[in-house]
Design a protein around this motif. Sequence first.
Motif, mmCIF file in Angstrom:
data_model
loop_
_atom_site.group_PDB
_atom_site.id
_atom_site.type_symbol
_atom_site.label_atom_id
_atom_site.label_comp_id
_atom_site.label_asym_id
_atom_site.label_seq_id
_atom_site.Cartn_x
_atom_site.Cartn_y
_atom_site.Cartn_z
ATOM 1 N N THR A 33 0.817 -1.211 0.000
ATOM 2 C CA THR A 33 0.000 0.000 0.000
ATOM 3 C C THR A 33 0.855 1.267 0.000
ATOM 4 O O THR A 33 0.620 2.179 -0.806
ATOM 5 N N PHE A 34 1.840 1.324 0.887
ATOM 6 C CA PHE A 34 2.627 2.546 1.034
ATOM 7 C C PHE A 34 3.342 2.946 -0.261
ATOM 8 O O PHE A 34 3.285 4.120 -0.652
ATOM 9 N N PRO A 35 4.029 2.034 -0.961
ATOM 10 C CA PRO A 35 4.672 2.457 -2.223
ATOM 11 C C PRO A 35 3.674 2.962 -3.258
ATOM 12 O O PRO A 35 3.999 3.868 -4.037
ATOM 13 N N LEU A 36 2.478 2.394 -3.275
ATOM 14 C CA LEU A 36 1.491 2.801 -4.267
ATOM 15 C C LEU A 36 0.893 4.179 -3.971
ATOM 16 O O LEU A 36 0.509 4.901 -4.893
ATOM 17 N N ILE A 37 0.789 4.526 -2.695
ATOM 18 C CA ILE A 37 0.200 5.822 -2.346
ATOM 19 C C ILE A 37 1.274 6.870 -2.046
ATOM 20 O O ILE A 37 0.944 7.989 -1.628
ATOM 21 N N LEU A 38 2.540 6.545 -2.265
ATOM 22 C CA LEU A 38 3.614 7.485 -1.955
ATOM 23 C C LEU A 38 3.473 8.816 -2.701
ATOM 24 O O LEU A 38 3.688 9.880 -2.099
ATOM 25 N N PRO A 39 3.118 8.833 -4.001
ATOM 26 C CA PRO A 39 2.913 10.135 -4.648
ATOM 27 C C PRO A 39 1.840 10.975 -3.969
ATOM 28 O O PRO A 39 1.982 12.191 -3.857
ATOM 29 N N ALA A 40 0.757 10.329 -3.511
ATOM 30 C CA ALA A 40 -0.294 11.064 -2.809
ATOM 31 C C ALA A 40 0.207 11.577 -1.466
ATOM 32 O O ALA A 40 -0.186 12.658 -1.022
ATOM 33 N N ILE A 41 1.062 10.818 -0.804
ATOM 34 C CA ILE A 41 1.624 11.255 0.473
ATOM 35 C C ILE A 41 2.492 12.498 0.255
ATOM 36 O O ILE A 41 2.417 13.468 1.017
ATOM 37 N N VAL A 42 3.326 12.470 -0.783
ATOM 38 C CA VAL A 42 4.158 13.635 -1.098
ATOM 39 C C VAL A 42 3.287 14.840 -1.420
ATOM 40 O O VAL A 42 3.536 15.965 -0.963
ATOM 41 N N SER A 43 2.233 14.618 -2.215
ATOM 42 C CA SER A 43 1.321 15.695 -2.561
ATOM 43 C C SER A 43 0.638 16.253 -1.316
ATOM 44 O O SER A 43 0.493 17.475 -1.155
ATOM 45 N N SER A 44 0.228 15.377 -0.416
ATOM 46 C CA SER A 44 -0.403 15.814 0.835
ATOM 47 C C SER A 44 0.571 16.608 1.696
ATOM 48 O O SER A 44 0.198 17.630 2.288
ATOM 49 N N LEU A 45 1.808 16.163 1.787
ATOM 50 C CA LEU A 45 2.807 16.884 2.581
ATOM 51 C C LEU A 45 3.028 18.293 2.041
ATOM 52 O O LEU A 45 3.071 19.265 2.810
ATOM 53 N N LEU A 46 3.157 18.418 0.730
ATOM 54 C CA LEU A 46 3.382 19.734 0.139
ATOM 55 C C LEU A 46 2.175 20.643 0.321
ATOM 56 O O LEU A 46 2.307 21.831 0.646
ATOM 57 N N LEU A 47 0.975 20.081 0.110
ATOM 58 C CA LEU A 47 -0.238 20.881 0.223
ATOM 59 C C LEU A 47 -0.464 21.352 1.648
ATOM 60 O O LEU A 47 -0.723 22.536 1.901
ATOM 61 N N THR A 48 -0.368 20.443 2.619
ATOM 62 C CA THR A 48 -0.609 20.819 4.012
ATOM 63 C C THR A 48 0.490 21.738 4.546
ATOM 64 O O THR A 48 0.218 22.607 5.374
ATOM 65 N N PHE A 49 1.719 21.558 4.075
ATOM 66 C CA PHE A 49 2.792 22.468 4.471
ATOM 67 C C PHE A 49 2.477 23.890 4.017
ATOM 68 O O PHE A 49 2.626 24.852 4.780
ATOM 69 N N THR A 50 2.030 24.026 2.773
ATOM 70 C CA THR A 50 1.696 25.346 2.242
ATOM 71 C C THR A 50 0.528 25.965 2.995
ATOM 72 O O THR A 50 0.542 27.158 3.328
ATOM 73 N N ILE A 51 -0.506 25.161 3.263
ATOM 74 C CA ILE A 51 -1.676 25.669 3.985
ATOM 75 C C ILE A 51 -1.288 26.149 5.371
ATOM 76 O O ILE A 51 -1.686 27.230 5.817
ATOM 77 N N SER A 52 -0.499 25.353 6.088
ATOM 78 C CA SER A 52 -0.083 25.723 7.438
ATOM 79 C C SER A 52 0.833 26.943 7.424
ATOM 80 O O SER A 52 0.697 27.838 8.264
ATOM 81 N N PHE A 53 1.751 26.990 6.483
ATOM 82 C CA PHE A 53 2.712 28.099 6.424
ATOM 83 C C PHE A 53 1.998 29.431 6.177
ATOM 84 O O PHE A 53 2.398 30.475 6.725
ATOM 85 N N ASP A 54 0.944 29.419 5.357
ATOM 86 C CA ASP A 54 0.244 30.652 4.995
ATOM 87 C C ASP A 54 -0.913 30.988 5.937
ATOM 88 O O ASP A 54 -1.509 32.064 5.807
ATOM 89 N N GLU A 55 -1.260 30.101 6.856
ATOM 90 C CA GLU A 55 -2.463 30.291 7.685
ATOM 91 C C GLU A 55 -2.265 31.428 8.678
ATOM 92 O O GLU A 55 -1.246 31.515 9.355
ATOM 93 N N PHE A 56 -3.278 32.295 8.782
ATOM 94 C CA PHE A 56 -3.181 33.475 9.646
ATOM 95 C C PHE A 56 -4.141 33.452 10.832
ATOM 96 O O PHE A 56 -3.739 33.721 11.969
ATOM 97 N N ILE A 57 -5.404 33.128 10.602
ATOM 98 C CA ILE A 57 -6.430 33.346 11.622
ATOM 99 C C ILE A 57 -6.181 32.497 12.860
ATOM 100 O O ILE A 57 -6.198 33.005 13.997
ATOM 101 N N LEU A 58 -5.953 31.196 12.696
ATOM 102 C CA LEU A 58 -5.704 30.332 13.847
ATOM 103 C C LEU A 58 -4.431 30.756 14.573
ATOM 104 O O LEU A 58 -4.372 30.767 15.807
ATOM 105 N N ALA A 59 -3.391 31.104 13.808
ATOM 106 C CA ALA A 59 -2.141 31.549 14.424
ATOM 107 C C ALA A 59 -2.340 32.853 15.182
ATOM 108 O O ALA A 59 -1.738 33.073 16.245
ATOM 109 N N PHE A 60 -3.197 33.708 14.689
ATOM 110 C CA PHE A 60 -3.464 34.984 15.351
ATOM 111 C C PHE A 60 -4.097 34.760 16.726
ATOM 112 O O PHE A 60 -3.744 35.439 17.697
#
Length: 270
Positions: A187-214
């Motif tokens: 399972t893990f090798p097959l979903i690895l591209p999705a895991i990488v995509s999720s890591l990049l997407l969530t990293f960007t969302i968290s890095f840019d998030e303002f309201i919760l951090a405020f």
Amino acid sequence: MSTVRSWEGEGGKRFRLGYILAFLAFLYVPILLLPLFSFNDAIYVALPLKGFTTKWYGQLFANKVLHQTLWNSLEVALAASLISTALGVFAAKAFTRYEFRGQRLTYGMVMLAMILPEVLVGISLLLCLNALGIPLGLHAVLFGHVLFCLPFAVSVLMSRLEGFDRSLEEASLDLGESGWMTFWRVTFPLILPAIVSSLLLTFTISFDEFILAFFLSSTETTMPVYIWGQLRFPQKLPEVLALGTFIIVVSTALIVISQMVRGEEITHAR
């Protein structure tokens, strides 16, 4: 029939092209003005530009307070992306591979943070943490960001888990592998591209998030909160524009990489 043909004709194509261009201009022209004014040799945002300069970028890289807020944002974003993706893998597997009582309700609760207004989520978390006596800071921001990023991770990972042949997992189990080893070897090798995509997407969302951090950062601010604070001082505006340009470039690069990985994943799945 004549209406359908008119939309398929030359006039329809021009209208669709014009609509797409107008829509893209509405979205991105204001953002593209940010890099333009970051090179303006004046503290005020106005046309025509007074002159070309890169001194605001020099001040940006010499600002030690900014460097600390950048480090805080990177720490929180990296931790939030790792935790939300790890939780998302097992949540997505549970939602796609098993049937259990309350499955729809559980899925709805996980995805609820995606549609709730961030202001309400931030106030709720603030009240809960204060009631429990938990001090505010980066750990509180991390908790809020994981809560906010988890639905995005689950959505990305579920689409991949639903897209590959489950008989591969069944074959591994039939050959005597345990469920845990089947996950890591199949399972893990097959979903690895999705895991990488999720890591990049969530990293960007968290890095840019303002309201919760405020609401949750207290004295340990993240970069978006720092930018908001600097906007109160007109002389700091050019430096903020330079910082915004830097963030736009990095965020765009991460999103593009995420979509490229996602596209390759879909191509391989077909």
